[in-house]
Design a protein around this motif. Structure first.
Motif, short mmCIF file in Angstrom:
data_model
loop_
_atom_site.label_atom_id
_atom_site.label_comp_id
_atom_site.label_asym_id
_atom_site.label_seq_id
_atom_site.Cartn_x
_atom_site.Cartn_y
_atom_site.Cartn_z
N ARG A 25 -11.03 8.25 -3.76
CA ARG A 25 -9.68 7.75 -3.33
C ARG A 25 -8.90 9.19 -2.86
NH1 ARG A 25 -9.33 3.26 -1.15
NH2 ARG A 25 -9.50 1.32 -2.64
N ARG A 26 -8.21 9.05 -1.89
CA ARG A 26 -7.26 10.22 -1.47
C ARG A 26 -5.73 9.69 -1.60
NH1 ARG A 26 -8.16 11.87 4.36
NH2 ARG A 26 -6.05 10.54 4.45
N PHE A 27 -4.89 10.36 -1.97
CA PHE A 27 -3.48 10.06 -2.30
C PHE A 27 -2.80 10.90 -1.57
CE2 PHE A 27 -5.17 8.27 -6.16
CZ PHE A 27 -4.36 7.28 -6.25
N VAL A 28 -1.84 10.42 -0.43
CA VAL A 28 -0.77 11.31 0.30
C VAL A 28 0.50 11.38 -0.28
CG1 VAL A 28 -0.02 11.55 2.53
CG2 VAL A 28 -2.33 10.89 2.12
N LEU A 29 0.98 12.43 -0.53
CA LEU A 29 2.23 12.55 -1.22
C LEU A 29 3.22 13.18 -0.22
CD1 LEU A 29 4.17 12.25 -3.68
CD2 LEU A 29 3.47 14.71 -4.23
N THR A 30 4.21 12.38 0.06
CA THR A 30 5.35 12.90 1.19
C THR A 30 6.57 13.09 0.40
OG1 THR A 30 4.14 11.84 2.92
CG2 THR A 30 6.75 12.52 3.34
N SER A 73 0.78 -1.18 -0.05
CA SER A 73 -0.01 -0.07 0.19
C SER A 73 0.75 1.36 0.04
CB SER A 73 -1.03 -0.02 1.26
OG SER A 73 0.02 0.07 2.36
N ALA A 74 2.10 1.07 -0.09
CA ALA A 74 3.14 2.33 -0.18
C ALA A 74 4.13 2.16 -1.15
CB ALA A 74 3.74 2.47 1.14
#
Length: 53
Positions: free
Chosen positions: A43-48, A12-13
């Motif tokens: 859906r929600r994407f998280v970008l770091t 998932s990453a």
């Protein structure tokens, strides 16, 4: 339970290197999103971003 099995197999990453402001992928590499749901919602994407200058 099927979702847990799929998440453990597919993950998932994702870590992707970036060089000169572009994705630094190999010749035959790509990024794909695989959905395993019959009725999907949003859906929600998280970008770091981490890096050095």
């Amino acid at each position: 339970m099927p979702a847990h099995i799929k998440a453990s197999l597919l993950g998932s990453a994702l870590t992707i290197p970036i060089q000169n402001g572009r994705l630094y992928l190999g010749v035959w590499q790509g990024i794909y999103l695989g959905e395993h749901r019959d009725y999907g919602g949003s859906r929600r994407f998280v970008l770091t971003l981490q890096g050095v200058r």
